[in-house]
Design a protein around this motif. Structure first.
Motif, short mmCIF file in Angstrom:
data_model
loop_
_atom_site.label_atom_id
_atom_site.label_comp_id
_atom_site.label_asym_id
_atom_site.label_seq_id
_atom_site.Cartn_x
_atom_site.Cartn_y
_atom_site.Cartn_z
N VAL A 19 46.63 33.20 51.23
CA VAL A 19 47.43 31.97 51.12
C VAL A 19 48.51 32.19 50.07
O VAL A 19 48.21 32.49 48.91
CB VAL A 19 46.56 30.76 50.72
CG1 VAL A 19 47.42 29.51 50.63
CG2 VAL A 19 45.42 30.56 51.71
N VAL A 20 49.75 32.06 50.49
CA VAL A 20 50.90 32.17 49.59
C VAL A 20 51.50 30.78 49.42
O VAL A 20 51.85 30.13 50.42
CB VAL A 20 51.95 33.15 50.16
CG1 VAL A 20 53.19 33.19 49.27
CG2 VAL A 20 51.35 34.55 50.30
N GLU A 21 51.59 30.32 48.18
CA GLU A 21 52.04 28.95 47.92
C GLU A 21 53.21 28.95 46.94
O GLU A 21 53.10 29.49 45.83
CB GLU A 21 50.89 28.11 47.34
CG GLU A 21 49.74 27.88 48.32
CD GLU A 21 48.65 27.01 47.73
OE1 GLU A 21 48.47 27.03 46.50
OE2 GLU A 21 47.96 26.31 48.50
N ASN A 22 54.31 28.33 47.37
CA ASN A 22 55.47 28.09 46.51
C ASN A 22 55.92 29.35 45.76
O ASN A 22 56.27 29.30 44.58
CB ASN A 22 55.16 26.98 45.48
CG ASN A 22 54.67 25.71 46.16
OD1 ASN A 22 55.20 25.29 47.18
ND2 ASN A 22 53.62 25.11 45.60
N LEU A 23 55.91 30.47 46.46
CA LEU A 23 56.20 31.76 45.81
C LEU A 23 57.70 31.91 45.56
O LEU A 23 58.52 31.79 46.48
CB LEU A 23 55.69 32.90 46.67
CG LEU A 23 55.90 34.31 46.11
CD1 LEU A 23 55.11 34.50 44.82
CD2 LEU A 23 55.52 35.36 47.14
N CYS A 24 58.03 32.22 44.34
CA CYS A 24 59.42 32.50 43.95
C CYS A 24 59.46 33.81 43.16
O CYS A 24 58.58 34.06 42.33
CB CYS A 24 60.01 31.38 43.10
SG CYS A 24 60.07 29.78 43.93
N VAL A 25 60.47 34.62 43.43
CA VAL A 25 60.69 35.85 42.68
C VAL A 25 62.15 35.89 42.27
O VAL A 25 63.04 35.66 43.09
CB VAL A 25 60.34 37.11 43.51
CG1 VAL A 25 60.69 38.37 42.74
CG2 VAL A 25 58.88 37.10 43.91
#
Length: 247
Positions: A19-25
């Motif tokens: 589960v990837v949630e609200n991922l920012c890089v």
């Protein structure tokens, strides 16, 4: 069904969920990924699709723990992934690999055991067995003593996948695995990824060929730095979604 297949199905749970949630890089002042959200599980093949610079490689490296996240979370089997998990295996783009490095196929595959053993620990019988099984699974036995620079492109991809199998990774993160392969090698790789997913692994790969994506992958994530759409590949790869993705 072979005995090896039973073993792998037992080892890899189809209900292991990523589960990837609200991922920012963010790289300094540049936003490479913004607000990516999706969930998938073992047994699936997921295509990451977008233009150059859309964030496909960044997403793969973020999941693999190779680049820091600015915000957001990654859950694997309901546990937060802080940095790197040995259940994840990253396969870089072929041009990122130093193919002149003096190592045999078997030596490369043995590197897959280091997360379990440590680099300087003597291999146990189980470690040697894991390497042997990975070479057999990828049909690399006859090539195991060959230098990696002597391999064809398709064989090089199989060698790296064998390393991931020896690592006992559940999640395979591949950056443009089909690039540069001829038709026969591409077909072999497609069959292999289908088999690995069927055995219960999760395959996530960046991919640029829109014509082959629906047949090669179960799900697709469309990226343009931010997320355009995610879902079953045949439903997501619509003309409207692709126009937005590559606008």
């Amino acid at each position: 069904m072979s005995e090896a297949h039973h073993d792998c199905c037992d080892h890899h749970d189809h209900h292991h969920e990523l589960v990837v949630e609200n991922l920012c890089v963010q790289y300094r002042n540049i936003v490479a990924l913004d607000n990516v959200n999706f969930a998938t599980s073992c047994g699936n093949r997921v295509a990451l699709i977008g233009a150059n610079g859309a964030g496909k490689s960044t997403l793969i490296k973020a999941i693999a723990g190779l680049v820091p996240r600015s915000s957001g979370s990654i859950l694997w089997r309901q546990t937060a992934v802080r940095k790197w998990s040995r259940e994840f295996a990253y396969l870089p783009q072929r041009e990122e690999v130093d193919w002149s490095f003096p190592i045999t196929v078997r030596g490369l595959v043995e590197m897959g055991r280091y997360p379990q053993t440590g680099m300087f620990t003597r291999f146990s019988a189980a470690d040697h067995q894991a390497v042997d099984q990975a070479l057999e699974t990828l049909e690399m036995n006859e090539l195991q003593n060959r230098q990696i620079r002597e391999l064809s492109g398709g064989q090089q991809q199989r060698a790296f996948l064998a390393r991931a199998i020896a690592q006992e990774a559940h999640v395979l993160l591949l950056d443009e695995p089909f690039t540069g392969l001829d038709r026969r090698a591409s077909s072999q790789l497609a069959d292999l990824l289908e088999r690995l997913a069927h055995e219960g692994r999760l395959v996530i790969a960046s991919h640029h060929d829109l014509n082959t994506a629906p047949s090669l992958f179960d799900e697709a994530l469309l990226l343009a730095t931010h997320q355009i759409a995610f879902g079953p590949a045949k439903d997501i790869l619509t003309e409207a979604n692709l126009d937005t993705t590559f606008a």
